[in-house]
Design a protein around this motif. Structure first.
Motif, mmCIF file in Angstrom:
data_model
loop_
_atom_site.group_PDB
_atom_site.id
_atom_site.type_symbol
_atom_site.label_atom_id
_atom_site.label_comp_id
_atom_site.label_asym_id
_atom_site.label_seq_id
_atom_site.Cartn_x
_atom_site.Cartn_y
_atom_site.Cartn_z
ATOM 1 N N ALA A 123 -1.996 -10.841 -1.013
ATOM 2 C CA ALA A 123 -1.319 -9.598 -1.382
ATOM 3 C C ALA A 123 -2.303 -8.449 -1.504
ATOM 4 O O ALA A 123 -2.052 -7.343 -1.020
ATOM 5 C CB ALA A 123 -0.558 -9.796 -2.693
ATOM 6 N N ARG A 124 -3.434 -8.696 -2.136
ATOM 7 C CA ARG A 124 -4.452 -7.649 -2.276
ATOM 8 C C ARG A 124 -4.987 -7.209 -0.914
ATOM 9 O O ARG A 124 -5.154 -6.020 -0.648
ATOM 10 C CB ARG A 124 -5.577 -8.126 -3.178
ATOM 11 C CG ARG A 124 -5.145 -8.283 -4.622
ATOM 12 C CD ARG A 124 -6.219 -8.899 -5.514
ATOM 13 N NE ARG A 124 -5.682 -9.192 -6.829
ATOM 14 C CZ ARG A 124 -5.545 -8.284 -7.796
ATOM 15 N NH1 ARG A 124 -5.932 -7.049 -7.600
ATOM 16 N NH2 ARG A 124 -5.028 -8.628 -8.960
ATOM 17 N N SER A 125 -5.221 -8.154 -0.044
ATOM 18 C CA SER A 125 -5.710 -7.843 1.301
ATOM 19 C C SER A 125 -4.685 -7.020 2.087
ATOM 20 O O SER A 125 -5.041 -6.092 2.818
ATOM 21 C CB SER A 125 -6.019 -9.141 2.058
ATOM 22 O OG SER A 125 -6.343 -8.874 3.387
ATOM 23 N N GLU A 126 -3.416 -7.362 1.945
ATOM 24 C CA GLU A 126 -2.366 -6.636 2.665
ATOM 25 C C GLU A 126 -2.294 -5.171 2.243
ATOM 26 O O GLU A 126 -1.951 -4.315 3.044
ATOM 27 C CB GLU A 126 -1.000 -7.293 2.430
ATOM 28 C CG GLU A 126 -0.724 -8.439 3.347
ATOM 29 C CD GLU A 126 -0.678 -8.028 4.800
ATOM 30 O OE1 GLU A 126 0.243 -7.319 5.231
ATOM 31 O OE2 GLU A 126 -1.591 -8.449 5.537
ATOM 32 N N ILE A 127 -2.603 -4.882 1.006
ATOM 33 C CA ILE A 127 -2.578 -3.497 0.529
ATOM 34 C C ILE A 127 -3.848 -2.757 0.942
ATOM 35 O O ILE A 127 -3.796 -1.633 1.416
ATOM 36 C CB ILE A 127 -2.404 -3.456 -1.012
ATOM 37 C CG1 ILE A 127 -1.059 -4.061 -1.427
ATOM 38 C CG2 ILE A 127 -2.565 -2.036 -1.546
ATOM 39 C CD1 ILE A 127 0.169 -3.371 -0.854
ATOM 40 N N VAL A 128 -4.997 -3.393 0.785
ATOM 41 C CA VAL A 128 -6.287 -2.731 1.011
ATOM 42 C C VAL A 128 -6.682 -2.714 2.492
ATOM 43 O O VAL A 128 -7.087 -1.680 3.012
ATOM 44 C CB VAL A 128 -7.393 -3.418 0.176
ATOM 45 C CG1 VAL A 128 -8.755 -2.822 0.468
ATOM 46 C CG2 VAL A 128 -7.067 -3.313 -1.305
#
Length: 120
Positions: free
Chosen positions: A40-45
């Motif tokens: 999830a963090r990777s998808e945003i950043v």
């Protein structure tokens, strides 16, 4: 802001909610495992994807051979990378792992064969 997404990091497919401001993630909820949080963090950043495709083969047992990116690439580069893959024609024999394009589109990622083709 909030964004809901289905996690693809493991087979569970959790529905994850990410709260964020710009590229700063404030919270991730709904994930069952640590991989979901990281995804999830990777998808945003910095969303990334792997590409699987084919390239044309001359004198091969088949007209094309499958290939893939050696690592995930930035999601915004997919169409440019596919244009480069579509330009490639190789001559048999082809071996698994053979590099068709080195550092495709400056991503630092190679396009490699995922099957053999020893020719007709």
């Amino acid at each position: 802001m909030k964004k809901e997404m289905n996690c693809i990091a493991c087979p569970l497919g959790c529905l994850i909610t990410v709260e964020y401001e710009g590229t700063e993630v404030i919270s991730v909820t709904g994930n069952t495992c640590k991989r979901g949080d990281a995804y999830a963090r990777s998808e945003i950043v910095n969303p990334e994807r792997s590409i699987h495709s084919t390239v044309k083969v001359i004198n091969g047992a088949h007209p094309v051979v499958p290939c893939k990116t050696s690592a995930p690439i930035p999601k915004g580069s997919i169409f440019d990378v596919m244009k480069e893959i579509n330009k490639v024609t190789v001559t048999a024999p082809v071996k698994i792992g053979q590099v068709f394009i080195k550092d495709v589109c400056g991503t630092g990622v190679d396009i490699v064969a995922t099957n053999n083709d020893y020719g007709a």
